[in-house]
Design a protein around this motif. Structure first.
Motif, PDB file in Angstrom:
ATOM      1  N   ILE A  27       0.979  -1.046  -0.178  1.00 30.66           N
ATOM      2  CA  ILE A  27      -0.129  -0.009   0.151  1.00 30.66           C
ATOM      3  C   ILE A  27       0.851   1.124  -0.196  1.00 30.66           C
ATOM      4  O   ILE A  27       1.639   1.427   1.020  1.00 30.66           O
ATOM      5  CB  ILE A  27      -0.913   0.022   1.335  1.00 30.66           C
ATOM      6  N   GLU A 192      -8.080   0.988   0.741  1.00 33.38           N
ATOM      7  CA  GLU A 192      -6.890   0.086   0.538  1.00 33.38           C
ATOM      8  C   GLU A 192      -7.135  -1.074   1.602  1.00 33.38           C
ATOM      9  O   GLU A 192      -6.760  -2.223   1.294  1.00 33.38           O
ATOM     10  CB  GLU A 192      -5.678   0.863   0.869  1.00 33.38           C
ATOM     11  N   GLY A 286      -3.152   3.359  -4.928  1.00 32.37           N
ATOM     12  CA  GLY A 286      -4.094   3.745  -3.765  1.00 32.37           C
ATOM     13  C   GLY A 286      -5.176   4.709  -4.522  1.00 32.37           C
ATOM     14  O   GLY A 286      -6.254   4.839  -4.002  1.00 32.37           O
ATOM     15  N   ALA A 289      -7.813   2.560  -5.971  1.00 34.66           N
ATOM     16  CA  ALA A 289      -8.517   1.885  -4.805  1.00 34.66           C
ATOM     17  C   ALA A 289      -9.711   2.886  -4.366  1.00 34.66           C
ATOM     18  O   ALA A 289     -10.777   2.720  -4.136  1.00 34.66           O
ATOM     19  CB  ALA A 289      -7.587   1.419  -3.677  1.00 34.66           C
TER      20      ALA A 289
END
Ligand code: FEO
Length: 392
Positions: A27, A192, A286, A289
């Motif tokens: 992440i 995430e 990210g 996401a």
């Protein structure tokens, strides 16, 4: 940083990790993060709530230099960014009891080899008196692992939420100053790591309605001294319908797929659908996401390479499947040279997505006018479905 007082005999400890750029080796953390621990002094007992990531254990231990006794170490969550320094804290305070859920006990023994004799497990709703302050444990599974719990301190109306309501921002601010910045970081964080557990989180949010919460003290990011807005944001991310938005992660090798993606994006906009495009060769995963939190439609753009989707498109599809967004419609567009099984391969990668598939458009080589006409139809179909569902 030294420990700082939040309220009478309640302190923020922990570390600011200004340098970290990747969590779980997966992440992205564009703004670093913090590992917050909290120290609560009751009139009779003292409790440390969570610890820090092991490489920053020295920071936490230096904040405890003048603390002669800790009776309880509350471990809300067994993941090492919060639990990893507990063994070092136990070395300093060997009589302290590690307070956690039964599930967390097993995980902490497995992950950190904490001896069984150090544990005291607690049930959902159980209270532990520190004298004039009380810790009430509120189970909150799947924020972020199955063993997680939170702690409510009724005398001060504080919820210590660990990962729940967290955000990855390295800052010297103790409390939220810039709500816009924290909203974005919080949404990224939700997308995430929390999005797959939406259904359970809904129950956790419902449960919190029973508590008079004046402050939320998470274990990542800043403390919310006005927590209503972040709880509303989480309710929106968990419960609200998706938005009138098409998310288009794509990769192109020789511009054919890129032309199809650009054309689709224009046509969707013409039809009143918002679009967010992510070139997978450069995108921050990210951000993708976060887009998936809202998008009603996901269209993957990929060339066919080695008889299947481009590996970057496969990765994005795998990720979308793992994150289980509330996406309702899905399609695929792209170009191929002579054949392959792109659609079959990608379709087999999304068993978790409860989506209606819109007819994919794949073309041989450069898109032709027939291909663009097929994309016109796809855009119109997406717009129509969004309209039917009332997505705004
Ligand atoms: Fe911040 Fe799931 O650990």
């Amino acid at each position: 940083m030294n420990k700082r007082m939040i309220k009478d005999r309640i302190f923020l400890l922990g570390a600011v990790d200004w340098s970290r750029r990747l969590f779980d080796s997966l992440i992205p953390l564009p703004d670093g993060t913090t590992y917050n621990a909290y120290l609560v002094f009751g009139s009779e007992k003292t409790a440390l709530l969570d610890s820090v990531d092991p490489p920053m254990a020295d920071v936490l231990l230096s904040q405890l230099t003048d603390v002669s006794k800790i009776d309880y170490i509350v471990s809300h969550h067994a993941e090492q960014d919060h639990s990893g320094a507990i063994p070092m804290v136990l070395e300093k305070y060997p009589a302290a009891k590690v307070i956690c859920t039964t599930k967390a006990k097993g995980m902490l023994m497995d992950l950190l080899h904490i001896p069984e004799a150090s544990f005291q497990t607690v049930e959902d709703g159980e209270k532990l008196s520190l004298g004039d302050k009380t810790l009430e444990f509120v189970y909150a599974p799947w924020v972020h692992w199955p063993e997680t719990m939170t702690t409510y301190l009724p005398e001060d109306r504080i919820l210590f939420s660990c990962d729940f309501f967290g955000s990855h921002i390295a800052t010297s601010d103790m409390f939220v100053v810039d709500k816009g910045r924290v909203y974005e970081a919080g949404k990224r964080y939700f997308a995430e790591i929390m999005m797959p557990f939406r259904n359970v989180i809904e129950k956790n949010l419902e449960k919190l309605k029973n508590y008079d919460i004046g402050m939320i003290a998470p274990s990542h990011g800043q403390i919310y001294d006005d927590p209503a807005w972040i709880m509303d944001a989480w309710r929106d991310w968990v419960l609200a319908p998706p938005k009138n938005l098409a998310v288009i992660p794509f990769v192109s090798m020789h511009e054919s797929t890129a032309r199809m993606v650009d054309y689709l994006a224009s046509k969707l906009v013409d039809n009143g659908v918002r679009v967010e495009l992510y070139d997978l060769t450069v995108t921050d995963i990210g951000k993708l996401a976060m887009s998936l939190v809202d998008g009603a439609t996901l269209v993957v753009g990929t060339p066919t390479v080695l008889a299947g989707p481009h590996p970057l498109a496969a990765y994005a599809t795998f990720l979308a499947n793992a994150l289980r967004p509330r996406t309702r419609y899905l399609s695929i567009i792209g170009s191929y040279g002579w054949g392959g099984k792109t659609v079959e391969t990608l379709s087999a990668m999304i068993p978790n997505l409860k989506v209606e598939v819109i007819e994919p458009v794949l073309c041989k080589g450069l898109p032709t006018k027939e291909v663009f006409a097929a994309i016109d139809k796809m855009a119109a179909a997406i717009a129509e479905k969004h309209k039917e569902q009332g997505f705004v």
